[in-house]
Write an enzyme that holds these catalytic residues in place. Sequence first.
Site, PDB file in Angstrom:
ATOM      1  N   ASN A   7       0.878  -1.169   0.000  1.00 23.46           N
ATOM      2  CA  ASN A   7       0.000   0.000   0.000  1.00 23.46           C
ATOM      3  C   ASN A   7       0.917   1.220   0.000  1.00 23.46           C
ATOM      4  O   ASN A   7       1.457   1.602   1.033  1.00 23.46           O
ATOM      5  CB  ASN A   7      -0.890  -0.031   1.251  1.00 23.46           C
ATOM      6  CG  ASN A   7      -1.865   1.144   1.289  1.00 23.46           C
ATOM      7  OD1 ASN A   7      -1.798   2.034   0.443  1.00 23.46           O
ATOM      8  ND2 ASN A   7      -2.740   1.131   2.273  1.00 23.46           N
ATOM      9  N   LYS A  14       3.378   0.662   3.062  1.00 23.95           N
ATOM     10  CA  LYS A  14       3.131  -0.426   4.015  1.00 23.95           C
ATOM     11  C   LYS A  14       3.193  -1.746   3.260  1.00 23.95           C
ATOM     12  O   LYS A  14       2.815  -1.792   2.073  1.00 23.95           O
ATOM     13  CB  LYS A  14       1.741  -0.275   4.643  1.00 23.95           C
ATOM     14  CG  LYS A  14       1.607   0.943   5.514  1.00 23.95           C
ATOM     15  CD  LYS A  14       0.262   0.921   6.226  1.00 23.95           C
ATOM     16  CE  LYS A  14      -0.129   2.325   6.625  1.00 23.95           C
ATOM     17  NZ  LYS A  14      -1.518   2.632   6.473  1.00 23.95           N
ATOM     18  N   ARG A  91      -2.692  -2.009  -3.348  1.00 22.36           N
ATOM     19  CA  ARG A  91      -3.932  -1.280  -3.116  1.00 22.36           C
ATOM     20  C   ARG A  91      -3.908  -0.019  -3.983  1.00 22.36           C
ATOM     21  O   ARG A  91      -2.912   0.717  -3.979  1.00 22.36           O
ATOM     22  CB  ARG A  91      -4.026  -0.872  -1.655  1.00 22.36           C
ATOM     23  CG  ARG A  91      -5.223   0.001  -1.410  1.00 22.36           C
ATOM     24  CD  ARG A  91      -5.150   0.690  -0.090  1.00 22.36           C
ATOM     25  NE  ARG A  91      -6.335   1.511   0.092  1.00 22.36           N
ATOM     26  CZ  ARG A  91      -6.336   2.709   0.657  1.00 22.36           C
ATOM     27  NH1 ARG A  91      -5.216   3.228   1.111  1.00 22.36           N
ATOM     28  NH2 ARG A  91      -7.439   3.382   0.793  1.00 22.36           N
ATOM     29  N   HIS A 180     -13.449   2.365   0.272  1.00 19.95           N
ATOM     30  CA  HIS A 180     -13.439   1.258   1.253  1.00 19.95           C
ATOM     31  C   HIS A 180     -14.044  -0.015   0.648  1.00 19.95           C
ATOM     32  O   HIS A 180     -14.499  -0.889   1.385  1.00 19.95           O
ATOM     33  CB  HIS A 180     -14.261   1.597   2.514  1.00 19.95           C
ATOM     34  CG  HIS A 180     -13.698   2.698   3.357  1.00 19.95           C
ATOM     35  ND1 HIS A 180     -14.507   3.575   4.045  1.00 19.95           N
ATOM     36  CD2 HIS A 180     -12.424   3.042   3.647  1.00 19.95           C
ATOM     37  CE1 HIS A 180     -13.757   4.436   4.706  1.00 19.95           C
ATOM     38  NE2 HIS A 180     -12.481   4.129   4.480  1.00 19.95           N
ATOM     39  N   GLY A 210     -14.053   4.125  10.921  1.00 18.30           N
ATOM     40  CA  GLY A 210     -12.745   4.309  11.548  1.00 18.30           C
ATOM     41  C   GLY A 210     -12.441   5.790  11.440  1.00 18.30           C
ATOM     42  O   GLY A 210     -13.341   6.621  11.569  1.00 18.30           O
ATOM     43  N   ASN A 211     -11.219   6.095  11.132  1.00 20.47           N
ATOM     44  CA  ASN A 211     -10.864   7.485  10.923  1.00 20.47           C
ATOM     45  C   ASN A 211     -11.592   8.006   9.671  1.00 20.47           C
ATOM     46  O   ASN A 211     -12.260   9.022   9.709  1.00 20.47           O
ATOM     47  CB  ASN A 211      -9.349   7.582  10.799  1.00 20.47           C
ATOM     48  CG  ASN A 211      -8.889   8.978  10.993  1.00 20.47           C
ATOM     49  OD1 ASN A 211      -9.597   9.801  11.584  1.00 20.47           O
ATOM     50  ND2 ASN A 211      -7.728   9.274  10.469  1.00 20.47           N
ATOM     51  N   GLY A 212     -11.482   7.235   8.589  1.00 26.46           N
ATOM     52  CA  GLY A 212     -12.377   7.428   7.450  1.00 26.46           C
ATOM     53  C   GLY A 212     -13.587   6.545   7.706  1.00 26.46           C
ATOM     54  O   GLY A 212     -13.446   5.529   8.377  1.00 26.46           O
ATOM     55  N   ARG A 241     -12.864  14.708   8.446  1.00 26.09           N
ATOM     56  CA  ARG A 241     -13.673  15.098   7.274  1.00 26.09           C
ATOM     57  C   ARG A 241     -15.104  15.417   7.702  1.00 26.09           C
ATOM     58  O   ARG A 241     -15.654  14.759   8.571  1.00 26.09           O
ATOM     59  CB  ARG A 241     -13.717  13.971   6.240  1.00 26.09           C
ATOM     60  CG  ARG A 241     -12.378  13.655   5.628  1.00 26.09           C
ATOM     61  CD  ARG A 241     -12.514  12.667   4.484  1.00 26.09           C
ATOM     62  NE  ARG A 241     -11.228  12.068   4.185  1.00 26.09           N
ATOM     63  CZ  ARG A 241     -11.005  10.757   4.136  1.00 26.09           C
ATOM     64  NH1 ARG A 241     -12.001   9.902   4.324  1.00 26.09           N
ATOM     65  NH2 ARG A 241      -9.807  10.305   3.874  1.00 26.09           N
ATOM     66  N   GLY A 331     -11.666   0.548  12.851  1.00 25.22           N
ATOM     67  CA  GLY A 331     -11.221   0.914  14.203  1.00 25.22           C
ATOM     68  C   GLY A 331     -12.339   1.175  15.193  1.00 25.22           C
ATOM     69  O   GLY A 331     -12.385   0.587  16.270  1.00 25.22           O
ATOM     70  N   GLY A 333     -15.772   0.783  14.581  1.00 26.15           N
ATOM     71  CA  GLY A 333     -16.799  -0.259  14.478  1.00 26.15           C
ATOM     72  C   GLY A 333     -16.426  -1.542  15.193  1.00 26.15           C
ATOM     73  O   GLY A 333     -17.269  -2.205  15.797  1.00 26.15           O
ATOM     74  N   GLU A 334     -15.134  -1.896  15.154  1.00 25.28           N
ATOM     75  CA  GLU A 334     -14.704  -3.142  15.790  1.00 25.28           C
ATOM     76  C   GLU A 334     -14.500  -2.991  17.293  1.00 25.28           C
ATOM     77  O   GLU A 334     -14.639  -3.956  18.037  1.00 25.28           O
ATOM     78  CB  GLU A 334     -13.378  -3.621  15.165  1.00 25.28           C
ATOM     79  CG  GLU A 334     -13.536  -4.126  13.749  1.00 25.28           C
ATOM     80  CD  GLU A 334     -12.187  -4.331  13.062  1.00 25.28           C
ATOM     81  OE1 GLU A 334     -11.213  -4.714  13.730  1.00 25.28           O
ATOM     82  OE2 GLU A 334     -12.116  -4.089  11.833  1.00 25.28           O
ATOM     83  N   GLU A 385      -8.244  -5.773   4.758  1.00 19.07           N
ATOM     84  CA  GLU A 385      -8.138  -5.412   3.346  1.00 19.07           C
ATOM     85  C   GLU A 385      -6.919  -6.058   2.692  1.00 19.07           C
ATOM     86  O   GLU A 385      -6.961  -6.452   1.539  1.00 19.07           O
ATOM     87  CB  GLU A 385      -8.079  -3.884   3.218  1.00 19.07           C
ATOM     88  CG  GLU A 385      -9.422  -3.252   3.559  1.00 19.07           C
ATOM     89  CD  GLU A 385      -9.339  -1.789   3.945  1.00 19.07           C
ATOM     90  OE1 GLU A 385      -9.608  -0.954   3.092  1.00 19.07           O
ATOM     91  OE2 GLU A 385      -9.014  -1.486   5.104  1.00 19.07           O
TER      92      GLU A 385
HETATM   93  P1  AMP Z   1      -9.081   3.006  11.491  1.00 20.76           P
HETATM   94  O1  AMP Z   1      -9.114   4.211  10.589  1.00 20.76           O
HETATM   95  O2  AMP Z   1      -9.954   1.889  11.004  1.00 20.76           O
HETATM   96  O3  AMP Z   1      -7.697   2.563  11.829  1.00 20.76           O
HETATM   97  O4  AMP Z   1      -9.733   3.474  12.869  1.00 20.76           O
HETATM   98  C1  AMP Z   1      -9.150   4.476  13.658  1.00 20.76           C
HETATM   99  C2  AMP Z   1     -10.167   4.953  14.654  1.00 20.76           C
HETATM  100  O5  AMP Z   1     -10.582   3.859  15.489  1.00 20.76           O
HETATM  101  C3  AMP Z   1      -9.630   6.024  15.585  1.00 20.76           C
HETATM  102  O6  AMP Z   1     -10.580   7.067  15.721  1.00 20.76           O
HETATM  103  C4  AMP Z   1      -9.495   5.276  16.901  1.00 20.76           C
HETATM  104  O7  AMP Z   1      -9.651   6.117  17.990  1.00 20.76           O
HETATM  105  C5  AMP Z   1     -10.646   4.313  16.802  1.00 20.76           C
HETATM  106  N1  AMP Z   1     -10.500   3.254  17.806  1.00 20.76           N
HETATM  107  C6  AMP Z   1      -9.580   2.273  17.878  1.00 20.76           C
HETATM  108  N2  AMP Z   1      -9.747   1.552  19.018  1.00 20.76           N
HETATM  109  C7  AMP Z   1     -10.803   2.095  19.668  1.00 20.76           C
HETATM  110  C8  AMP Z   1     -11.489   1.821  20.887  1.00 20.76           C
HETATM  111  N3  AMP Z   1     -11.104   0.825  21.671  1.00 20.76           N
HETATM  112  N4  AMP Z   1     -12.536   2.606  21.230  1.00 20.76           N
HETATM  113  C9  AMP Z   1     -12.926   3.627  20.449  1.00 20.76           C
HETATM  114  N5  AMP Z   1     -12.326   3.928  19.284  1.00 20.76           N
HETATM  115  C10 AMP Z   1     -11.285   3.179  18.898  1.00 20.76           C
END
Ligand code: AMP
Length: 404
Positions: A7, A14, A91, A180, A210-212, A241, A331, A333-334, A385
Amino acid sequence: MKVLVINAGSSSLKYQLYDMTNESVLASGRVERIGMDSSIVTHEASGKSEVRSVSEILEHTTAVRRVLEMLVDPHNGVIDVISEIDAVGHRVVHGGEAFKQSVLVTQDVKLEIRNLFDLAPLHNPAHMMGISAVDTNLPEVPQVVVFDTAFHQTMPRESYLYAIPMVLYRRHKVRRYGFHGTSHAYVSVQAAAYLQQPLESLKMVSCHIGNGASCTAILDGKSFDTSMGMTPLEGLMMGTRSGDLDPAVVPFVMNKEDLSVSEVNSMLNKHSGLQAISGLSSDMREITEAMQEGDKHAQLAFDMYAYRVRKYIGAYAAAMNGIDTLVFTAGVGENSSILRKAVCEGLTFLGIELDEERNNERRKDVRIISTDASRVKVLVVPTNEELLIARDTFEIVQQQLQSP
Ligand code: AMP
């Protein structure tokens, strides 16, 4: 077969090396600060601790060479010779309308990706640098490109067109593409397998938050609608965003604040979302902590974020004339049970009922978090991914090898 997944970003790269016999990750890592004199390579061979080195890496060709050196390193390497790498999967963010699935890299494919630079000026040029760097370092190795947009190419016209003059679509391909896609495709397959039901039989909404962040309506196993648009700015509120807003806000703010096009672009992409509303952070963990300590701005940011997700789930249930499966991934959602709860609390009318205990469990595998009585099955599915990129690369290269 061993597949190297790459990526490539403009200043980072990465990687993960997969052994496709059992889909295991042999090694992973990243090169950061490409183009600077103190670039950082972080490498982790499976079962060993992470190693880090700092050196000057001025461009992507050198970055890929450093990755290959790490992979065959006598102490931290995982293969004996570079020729053990059978294929490379990349990617690529934007595949426009040209790419409806992953493809083998050819001269024509490279040309098409270049033609899409306008639509993804920050991403596609960097991906091309990654592809060229592999061309130089591994000239005999087949490469495959996997697009974030490809899964959404099944959207019908009523989903993907904007209600603006059609000449803009015809001339400049202004339309919704969605992103995504690799993640939505991966989690939908995983969810159907977990439920032991054919994906084609499900009416699913997947929330990659997540962040996005984006939500996708998946009908007949295909993307029917998704919340991101021509760029990843549309749709849900995100870390930095804005997501959806009245387009008239843009010229209004530019006028009032005397902003240039690039300044307003930067405001909407980098200085909005959770960051802007909380005034604190774009990171959901920090927002949640501050909210729990009584920070009102963090609470508002959290509420707005959850509300938008809920609104999109409702919209997509309407778009598909129903919903039977809801998936949370990425991030937030999980990991954030509190956010999932906030989203689902307002969706009982759709037959969505969370099981408090299941929702609060901290696990890393696919699981159901709805009650047994819930009409809609709600699942948490960890996204991967890179694995989907490795699988597509493996399949395409296998087919190529088998074709006469
Ligand atoms: P991603 O872009 O999928 O890597 O997700 C990043 C986002 O997931 C960031 O806003 C993190 O703060 C959030 N995140 C990761 N772990 C947790 C958690 N345990 N509780 C709440 N948000 C989380």
